[in-house]
Motif scaffolding. Structure first.
Motif, PDB file in Angstrom:
ATOM      1  N   GLU A 188       0.850  -1.189   0.000  1.00 41.10           N
ATOM      2  CA  GLU A 188       0.000   0.000   0.000  1.00 41.10           C
ATOM      3  C   GLU A 188       0.890   1.245   0.000  1.00 41.10           C
ATOM      4  O   GLU A 188       1.691   1.439   0.911  1.00 41.10           O
ATOM      5  N   LEU A 189       0.736   2.062  -1.039  1.00 41.77           N
ATOM      6  CA  LEU A 189       1.510   3.284  -1.184  1.00 41.77           C
ATOM      7  C   LEU A 189       0.566   4.474  -1.287  1.00 41.77           C
ATOM      8  O   LEU A 189      -0.252   4.537  -2.211  1.00 41.77           O
ATOM      9  N   GLY A 221      -2.440  -1.380  -3.196  1.00 42.29           N
ATOM     10  CA  GLY A 221      -3.022  -0.061  -3.030  1.00 42.29           C
ATOM     11  C   GLY A 221      -2.092   1.003  -3.572  1.00 42.29           C
ATOM     12  O   GLY A 221      -0.978   1.173  -3.072  1.00 42.29           O
ATOM     13  N   LEU A 222      -2.522   1.683  -4.631  1.00 42.09           N
ATOM     14  CA  LEU A 222      -1.804   2.837  -5.183  1.00 42.09           C
ATOM     15  C   LEU A 222      -2.784   3.990  -5.083  1.00 42.09           C
ATOM     16  O   LEU A 222      -3.632   4.179  -5.950  1.00 42.09           O
ATOM     17  N   ASP A 248      -6.825  -1.220  -4.626  1.00 45.23           N
ATOM     18  CA  ASP A 248      -7.221  -0.001  -3.924  1.00 45.23           C
ATOM     19  C   ASP A 248      -6.661   1.214  -4.660  1.00 45.23           C
ATOM     20  O   ASP A 248      -5.449   1.444  -4.673  1.00 45.23           O
ATOM     21  N   LEU A 249      -7.558   1.967  -5.286  1.00 46.55           N
ATOM     22  CA  LEU A 249      -7.195   3.214  -5.970  1.00 46.55           C
ATOM     23  C   LEU A 249      -7.937   4.379  -5.328  1.00 46.55           C
ATOM     24  O   LEU A 249      -8.277   5.355  -5.993  1.00 46.55           O
ATOM     25  N   SER A 250      -8.166   4.286  -4.043  1.00 45.45           N
ATOM     26  CA  SER A 250      -8.969   5.265  -3.318  1.00 45.45           C
ATOM     27  C   SER A 250      -8.169   6.507  -2.956  1.00 45.45           C
ATOM     28  O   SER A 250      -6.960   6.590  -3.169  1.00 45.45           O
ATOM     29  N   LEU A 274     -12.724  -3.830  -4.925  1.00 48.10           N
ATOM     30  CA  LEU A 274     -12.158  -2.693  -5.640  1.00 48.10           C
ATOM     31  C   LEU A 274     -12.536  -1.439  -4.865  1.00 48.10           C
ATOM     32  O   LEU A 274     -13.707  -1.090  -4.763  1.00 48.10           O
ATOM     33  N   ASP A 275     -11.538  -0.771  -4.300  1.00 49.75           N
ATOM     34  CA  ASP A 275     -11.784   0.400  -3.454  1.00 49.75           C
ATOM     35  C   ASP A 275     -11.476   1.664  -4.245  1.00 49.75           C
ATOM     36  O   ASP A 275     -10.327   1.924  -4.609  1.00 49.75           O
ATOM     37  N   LEU A 276     -12.516   2.444  -4.509  1.00 48.02           N
ATOM     38  CA  LEU A 276     -12.375   3.717  -5.218  1.00 48.02           C
ATOM     39  C   LEU A 276     -12.873   4.893  -4.370  1.00 48.02           C
ATOM     40  O   LEU A 276     -13.133   5.973  -4.890  1.00 48.02           O
TER      41      LEU A 276
END
Length: 323
Positions: A188-189, A221-222, A248-250, A274-276
């Protein structure tokens, strides 16, 4: 802006703040079993009644009071004025005392909230020595990007790696991309914004997106990026995505353009989640995501729909966490 809170747990262990005995020398509260909690160590320089002189005093008291051979998780909170003094001495304390923590499996450095120091004010350092000193570490996290560096390395056992920042230095992203992490299952970044040092490019992410050095990766996660549309477009064709369970692109500036790239790219119906969340998507595109992915069983988080600001003819979109 999203509020960044103190960790409530680490490595599935509840966080417990170690408090030194009172200044009057009275007995401390009973301590939990050493292996049963994630120990949080911190020093508040503005609390006149805090029963320690500095963070090193807290550290010495902890070593004396707790069976460190059984400690499984450590959370490093405020080490003083974290916006003025960096975490270098904390990294040194952790690395030089590795023999006292043979069971340590998780470390988080910088569990600092806005009331103590804004995320982009937290002064970090080269955190590589912690990973080198604990070759059996399973989980490692850092909050704060100012002064943060990482050197490429090979770590056989690390499963979770998290960097939270309002601006993550490109050098850190490139070091992650150049590292060999065969056991890593979650990365996760928080990439952040250029104004606060987030100068990583989509090209810097390319080795991560191939997945060649991350054979066990299942959660990526980016996030929290002002380049979220470009990242989404890169992810849409990335080889690593085919074996992910969670993407994760939130927290970033995702718009319809980025979402359209995801929908027109490789299939995402294999994802569990899919986290937006925190996005700038239109209602129509949100509905398409629900129809094409949600109906296939993907848990799509579309919460926190944001509206861009307009000022003097310019449109402004903001990430969830920057300063």
């Amino acid at each position: 802006m999203t509020t960044v809170d103190h960790l409530q747990e680490l490595y599935a262990l509840p966080a417990h703040t170690y408090m030194p005995p009172g200044a009057d020398g009275g007995p401390a509260d009973p301590l939990p079993a050493a292996a049963s909690v994630a120990w949080r160590l911190s020093y508040d320089p503005y609390d006149d009644d805090f029963p320690a002189e500095d963070f090193e005093d807290v550290w010495r008291g902890f070593l004396a009071a707790v069976d460190t051979t059984a400690v499984r998780a450590l959370i490093i909170g405020q080490w003083g004025e974290a916006y003025e003094s960096d975490s270098g001495f904390v990294v040194e304390l952790l690395a030089s005392n590795a023999d006292r923590f043979p069971a340590l499996e998780a470390v988080f450095i910088g569990d600092v909230v806005a009331e103590e120091a804004e995320i982009s004010w937290i002064e970090q350092t080269d955190v590589t020595p912690v990973l080198e000193a604990y070759p059996r570490l399973r989980e490692f996290g850092v909050r704060g990007g100012s002064g943060l560096t990482l050197r490429p390395l090979r770590h056989e056992h690390l499963r979770t790696l998290v960097f939270e920042a309002g601006g993550l230095p490109g050098g850190v992203v490139r070091a992650v991309a150049e590292s060999d992490l065969p056991a890593l299952s979650r990365l996760e970044l928080w990439l952040g914004v250029s104004e606060y040092g987030g100068d990583a490019t989509v090209e810097d992410l390319a080795p991560i997106l191939t997945g060649e050095r991350l054979p066990a990766l299942r959660g990526l996660g980016l996030k929290n990026s002002e380049l979220q549309d470009e990242i989404a477009a890169a992810v849409a064709g990335a080889p690593v995505v085919a074996r992910l369970r969670a993407l994760d692109l939130s927290m970033g500036t995702l718009t319809d353009s980025g979402a359209e790239a995801l929908l027109s790219g490789q299939p995402l119906t294999h994802l569990a989640r899919l986290d937006l969340a925190h996005h700038f998507l239109s209602d129509a595109v949100m509905e398409r995501l629900r129809e094409e992915l949600g109906s296939a069983g993907v848990d799509v988080d579309l919460s926190d729909q944001e509206e861009p600001d307009e000022y003097r003819g310019e449109v402004w979109r903001y990430v969830a966490v920057s300063e």
